[in-house]
Design a protein around this motif. Structure first.
Motif, PDB file in Angstrom:
ATOM      1  N   SER A  18       1.096  -1.088   0.032  1.00  0.00           N
ATOM      2  CA  SER A  18      -0.170   0.046  -0.016  1.00  0.00           C
ATOM      3  C   SER A  18       0.861   1.277  -0.020  1.00  0.00           C
ATOM      4  CB  SER A  18      -0.947   0.055   1.316  1.00  0.00           C
ATOM      5  OG  SER A  18      -1.933  -0.838   1.183  1.00  0.00           O
ATOM      6  N   TYR A  19       0.865   1.844  -1.162  1.00  0.00           N
ATOM      7  CA  TYR A  19       2.021   2.943  -1.198  1.00  0.00           C
ATOM      8  C   TYR A  19       1.403   4.336  -1.159  1.00  0.00           C
ATOM      9  CZ  TYR A  19       5.828   5.671  -2.960  1.00  0.00           C
ATOM     10  OH  TYR A  19       6.809   6.725  -3.387  1.00  0.00           O
ATOM     11  N   LEU A  20       1.777   4.895   0.084  1.00  0.00           N
ATOM     12  CA  LEU A  20       0.913   6.136   0.697  1.00  0.00           C
ATOM     13  C   LEU A  20       2.144   7.062   0.708  1.00  0.00           C
ATOM     14  CD1 LEU A  20      -1.536   4.491   2.894  1.00  0.00           C
ATOM     15  CD2 LEU A  20      -2.264   5.639   0.879  1.00  0.00           C
ATOM     16  N   ASP A  21       2.897   7.371  -0.278  1.00  0.00           N
ATOM     17  CA  ASP A  21       3.903   8.385  -0.223  1.00  0.00           C
ATOM     18  C   ASP A  21       3.922   9.007  -1.674  1.00  0.00           C
ATOM     19  OD1 ASP A  21       5.829   9.865   0.931  1.00  0.00           O
ATOM     20  OD2 ASP A  21       7.203   8.404   0.872  1.00  0.00           O
ATOM     21  N   ARG A 340       8.361   2.270  10.490  1.00  0.00           N
ATOM     22  CA  ARG A 340       8.705   0.929  10.440  1.00  0.00           C
ATOM     23  C   ARG A 340       7.735   0.056  10.766  1.00  0.00           C
ATOM     24  NH1 ARG A 340      13.773   3.700  12.252  1.00  0.00           N
ATOM     25  NH2 ARG A 340      13.110   3.662  14.420  1.00  0.00           N
ATOM     26  N   ALA A 341       7.018   0.173  11.699  1.00  0.00           N
ATOM     27  CA  ALA A 341       5.776  -0.574  12.045  1.00  0.00           C
ATOM     28  C   ALA A 341       4.704  -0.685  11.055  1.00  0.00           C
ATOM     29  CB  ALA A 341       5.023  -0.137  13.347  1.00  0.00           C
ATOM     30  N   LEU A 342       4.462   0.125  10.298  1.00  0.00           N
ATOM     31  CA  LEU A 342       3.464   0.226   9.345  1.00  0.00           C
ATOM     32  C   LEU A 342       4.388  -0.510   7.979  1.00  0.00           C
ATOM     33  CD1 LEU A 342       1.909   3.615   8.935  1.00  0.00           C
ATOM     34  CD2 LEU A 342       1.020   1.611   9.671  1.00  0.00           C
ATOM     35  N   ASP A 381      -6.084   0.262   0.228  1.00  0.00           N
ATOM     36  CA  ASP A 381      -5.064   0.898   0.880  1.00  0.00           C
ATOM     37  C   ASP A 381      -5.363   1.392   2.421  1.00  0.00           C
ATOM     38  OD1 ASP A 381      -3.043   0.321  -1.037  1.00  0.00           O
ATOM     39  OD2 ASP A 381      -4.082   2.024  -2.247  1.00  0.00           O
ATOM     40  N   THR A 382      -6.715   1.933   2.193  1.00  0.00           N
ATOM     41  CA  THR A 382      -7.205   2.555   3.402  1.00  0.00           C
ATOM     42  C   THR A 382      -7.470   1.421   4.649  1.00  0.00           C
ATOM     43  OG1 THR A 382      -9.351   2.936   2.713  1.00  0.00           O
ATOM     44  CG2 THR A 382      -7.753   4.694   2.096  1.00  0.00           C
ATOM     45  N   VAL A 383      -8.090   0.132   3.885  1.00  0.00           N
ATOM     46  CA  VAL A 383      -8.558  -0.785   4.682  1.00  0.00           C
ATOM     47  C   VAL A 383      -7.284  -1.573   5.288  1.00  0.00           C
ATOM     48  CG1 VAL A 383      -9.496  -3.233   4.677  1.00  0.00           C
ATOM     49  CG2 VAL A 383     -10.541  -1.387   3.394  1.00  0.00           C
ATOM     50  N   ALA A 384      -6.232  -1.654   4.597  1.00  0.00           N
ATOM     51  CA  ALA A 384      -4.848  -2.220   4.854  1.00  0.00           C
ATOM     52  C   ALA A 384      -4.210  -1.218   6.301  1.00  0.00           C
ATOM     53  CB  ALA A 384      -3.850  -2.278   4.070  1.00  0.00           C
ATOM     54  N   LEU A 385      -4.427   0.139   6.172  1.00  0.00           N
ATOM     55  CA  LEU A 385      -4.061   0.984   7.117  1.00  0.00           C
ATOM     56  C   LEU A 385      -4.853   0.772   8.198  1.00  0.00           C
ATOM     57  CD1 LEU A 385      -2.310   3.684   7.756  1.00  0.00           C
ATOM     58  CD2 LEU A 385      -4.346   4.780   6.992  1.00  0.00           C
ATOM     59  N   ASP A 386      -6.144   0.857   8.129  1.00  0.00           N
ATOM     60  CA  ASP A 386      -7.050   0.530   9.349  1.00  0.00           C
ATOM     61  C   ASP A 386      -6.720  -0.726  10.299  1.00  0.00           C
ATOM     62  OD1 ASP A 386      -9.122   1.077  11.238  1.00  0.00           O
ATOM     63  OD2 ASP A 386     -10.654   0.452   9.767  1.00  0.00           O
ATOM     64  N   ASN A 387      -6.472  -1.821   9.571  1.00  0.00           N
ATOM     65  CA  ASN A 387      -6.271  -2.990  10.065  1.00  0.00           C
ATOM     66  C   ASN A 387      -4.796  -2.972  10.717  1.00  0.00           C
ATOM     67  OD1 ASN A 387      -8.395  -4.423   8.853  1.00  0.00           O
ATOM     68  ND2 ASN A 387      -7.318  -5.121   7.080  1.00  0.00           N
ATOM     69  N   VAL A 388      -3.926  -2.402  10.383  1.00  0.00           N
ATOM     70  CA  VAL A 388      -2.404  -2.224  11.065  1.00  0.00           C
ATOM     71  C   VAL A 388      -2.535  -1.342  12.042  1.00  0.00           C
ATOM     72  CG1 VAL A 388      -0.123  -1.436  10.762  1.00  0.00           C
ATOM     73  CG2 VAL A 388      -1.293  -2.769   8.692  1.00  0.00           C
ATOM     74  N   LEU A 389      -3.198  -0.298  12.046  1.00  0.00           N
ATOM     75  CA  LEU A 389      -3.347   0.563  13.267  1.00  0.00           C
ATOM     76  C   LEU A 389      -3.964  -0.121  14.274  1.00  0.00           C
ATOM     77  CD1 LEU A 389      -3.936   4.024  11.696  1.00  0.00           C
ATOM     78  CD2 LEU A 389      -1.807   3.036  12.629  1.00  0.00           C
ATOM     79  N   GLY A 391      -4.099  -3.204  15.008  1.00  0.00           N
ATOM     80  CA  GLY A 391      -3.094  -4.056  15.669  1.00  0.00           C
ATOM     81  C   GLY A 391      -2.083  -3.239  16.382  1.00  0.00           C
ATOM     82  N   ILE A 392      -1.852  -1.953  16.155  1.00  0.00           N
ATOM     83  CA  ILE A 392      -0.800  -1.429  16.967  1.00  0.00           C
ATOM     84  C   ILE A 392      -1.425  -0.914  18.059  1.00  0.00           C
ATOM     85  CG2 ILE A 392       0.686   0.836  17.040  1.00  0.00           C
ATOM     86  CD1 ILE A 392       1.121   0.521  13.988  1.00  0.00           C
ATOM     87  N   PHE A 393      -2.824  -0.161  17.954  1.00  0.00           N
ATOM     88  CA  PHE A 393      -3.249   0.671  19.132  1.00  0.00           C
ATOM     89  C   PHE A 393      -4.239  -0.293  19.871  1.00  0.00           C
ATOM     90  CE2 PHE A 393      -2.095   4.028  16.255  1.00  0.00           C
ATOM     91  CZ  PHE A 393      -1.290   4.730  17.156  1.00  0.00           C
ATOM     92  N   GLY A 394      -4.619  -1.402  19.090  1.00  0.00           N
ATOM     93  CA  GLY A 394      -5.681  -2.330  19.836  1.00  0.00           C
ATOM     94  C   GLY A 394      -7.100  -1.634  19.363  1.00  0.00           C
ATOM     95  N   LYS A 395      -8.334  -1.609  20.350  1.00  0.00           N
ATOM     96  CA  LYS A 395      -9.432  -1.177  19.864  1.00  0.00           C
ATOM     97  C   LYS A 395      -9.329   0.207  19.748  1.00  0.00           C
ATOM     98  CE  LYS A 395     -14.249  -1.334  21.444  1.00  0.00           C
ATOM     99  NZ  LYS A 395     -15.074  -1.969  22.773  1.00  0.00           N
ATOM    100  N   ALA A 396     -10.196   0.681  18.632  1.00  0.00           N
ATOM    101  CA  ALA A 396     -10.252   2.241  18.472  1.00  0.00           C
ATOM    102  C   ALA A 396     -10.702   2.576  19.667  1.00  0.00           C
ATOM    103  CB  ALA A 396     -11.040   2.540  17.556  1.00  0.00           C
ATOM    104  N   THR A 397     -10.147   4.126  20.049  1.00  0.00           N
ATOM    105  CA  THR A 397     -10.493   4.626  21.322  1.00  0.00           C
ATOM    106  C   THR A 397     -11.880   5.820  21.194  1.00  0.00           C
ATOM    107  OG1 THR A 397      -8.937   6.416  20.322  1.00  0.00           O
ATOM    108  CG2 THR A 397      -8.150   4.637  22.251  1.00  0.00           C
ATOM    109  N   ILE A 398     -12.460   5.813  19.873  1.00  0.00           N
ATOM    110  CA  ILE A 398     -13.773   6.667  19.728  1.00  0.00           C
ATOM    111  C   ILE A 398     -14.446   5.762  18.726  1.00  0.00           C
ATOM    112  CG2 ILE A 398     -12.370   8.522  20.344  1.00  0.00           C
ATOM    113  CD1 ILE A 398     -12.594   9.346  17.173  1.00  0.00           C
TER     114      ILE A 398
END
Length: 398
Positions: A18-21, A340-342, A381-389, A391-398
């Motif tokens: 997912s190239y977001l640059d 690096r995590a992404l 690409d946005t779905v992939a971003l959501d899935n990785v975040l 995993g990093i943060f756990g359950k969304a906070t809002i």
């Protein structure tokens, strides 16, 4: 929504990417790659280096390509294209070429949104000539405080060198506001690198003195860019490089150079890169600006929706609702660690100071993360971003 991912070999050959640059360097579509390869395979030579069939064909393609790029930017009648390696070289070329117009006490107007390539060359000019740099300050809400221009004696402002769109948060310059405050004879140089692949630009209507642009941010190859300079200015300034094809006469003490853009084209350059840039212009035009703008707007809305799920992530503010990039920071994670995590999960973003330390510092940070999109991105690409975040943060906070 556009479905163009398969037209980009980089993404086709990296299915998990997912190239977001795009704001750093955009991938190149098949049509542009093929254009360069075709030129190297069938012609291969540069222009002005002989009188033979290959050189004549190269010159024909060169002039056709210049016309297509000029038409893309709606500037053919008023401006010359001076080819450079990139926008950085174009900025340095302009600073060098215009250095002699400055005297002690003259003002060069910049903003805190300028990246290093549009800051350091002018700072060097100021040091060497006694001119002064005045920075339009950045406010906490992301707006520029144009009132500082009112504090400068008008006749002292000689030149304004500004980015039309910021590479940090997509802030768009209020050029009309600035023009009202500048003297009529002040030169305006615009860096349009972050705008060129994302919005239609009529450079003749904008009517700046010069523009700098890189091809590699608009689906074209690297190592080619341009200074787009008003025709009447081309003959008034000294060339940056000497030698090669820019020479008219080198015999005796009185040297002379060719006119207009040719004066700046010293040495051999790759006509294939220019042809490929023209192909990229054609590629963008065929897709259509309305389709591109709506597509990228939808992608960025999805990106921001994902980022705002997490209260520790903060997006830098901007005045541009159509921005195709956004920068953000996390309260607890360093930007480089975040990147690096992404990357471990195939998501490419930019991290660091964006080569714009003044801007990042004005926001009270030393580093941020940036996501930018292009016409090749899709919802996956946005779905992939959501899935990785998640995993990093756990359950969304809002």
């Amino acid at each position: 929504m556009l479905c163009l991912r398969n037209e980009f070999p980089l993404l086709r050959n990296n299915n998990d990417l997912s190239y977001l640059d795009c704001a750093a360097t955009s991938p190149i579509p098949d049509a542009v790659v093929s254009s360069w390869l075709k030129y190297q395979s069938e012609i291969g030579v540069s222009i002005g280096r002989g009188s033979n069939r290959l050189t004549h064909k190269a010159e024909e393609i060169y002039h056709e390509s210049v016309k297509r790029i000029s038409n893309f930017f709606s500037c053919e009648s008023d401006y010359d294209l001076i080819f450079t390696k990139n926008a950085t070289e174009a900025s340095n070329m302009l600073a060098y070429s215009f250095k002699d117009i400055f005297h002690p006490g003259d003002v060069i107007l910049l903003s805190e949104y300028e990246h290093h390539s549009n800051l350091l060359p002018w700072r060097r000019v100021a040091i060497k000539t006694g001119a002064q740099i005045v920075m339009i300050p950045l406010q906490p809400d992301g707006a520029l405080d144009y009132t500082i221009i009112d504090l400068i004696p008008t006749k002292r402002i000689k030149l304004a060198a500004l980015s039309l769109i910021s590479n940090v948060n997509g802030h768009i310059l209020m050029l009309g506001e600035i023009r009202k405050k500048l003297p009529r004879n002040a030169m305006i140089i615009l860096d349009i690198a972050q705008a060129a692949g994302h919005m239609e630009l009529n450079l003749s209507d904008i009517n700046a003195s010069a523009y700098i642009v890189s091809a590699h941010k608009m689906y074209a190859p690297k190592n080619i860019g341009a200074c787009i300079l008003k025709k009447d200015l081309c003959n008034q300034v000294e060339p940056f490089h000497l030698g090669g094809g820019m020479v008219d006469n080198a015999i005796g003490e009185k040297k002379s150079w060719k006119k207009r853009a040719e004066k700046f084209h010293a040495g051999t350059f790759d006509v294939g890169l220019i042809r490929s840039w023209a192909t990229a212009c054609h590629y963008i035009t065929n897709i259509g600006w309305h389709n591109i703008i709506e597509h990228e707007k939808e992608i960025m809305e999805c990106v921001k929706k994902v980022l705002t799920k997490y209260t520790t992530l903060h997006i830098l503010p901007t005045n541009n609702p159509k921005a195709t990039l956004c920068s953000f920071y996390d309260d607890n994670i360093h930007a480089h660690d975040f990147g690096r995590a992404l990357d471990k999960h195939g998501i490419i973003i930019r991290t660091g100071d964006m080569c714009a330390q003044h801007t990042i510092n004005a926001f009270g940070k030393t580093n941020v993360s940036r996501i930018s999109c292009g016409l090749y991105n899709d919802v996956s690409d946005t779905v992939a971003l959501d899935n990785v975040l998640s995993g990093i943060f756990g359950k969304a906070t809002i």
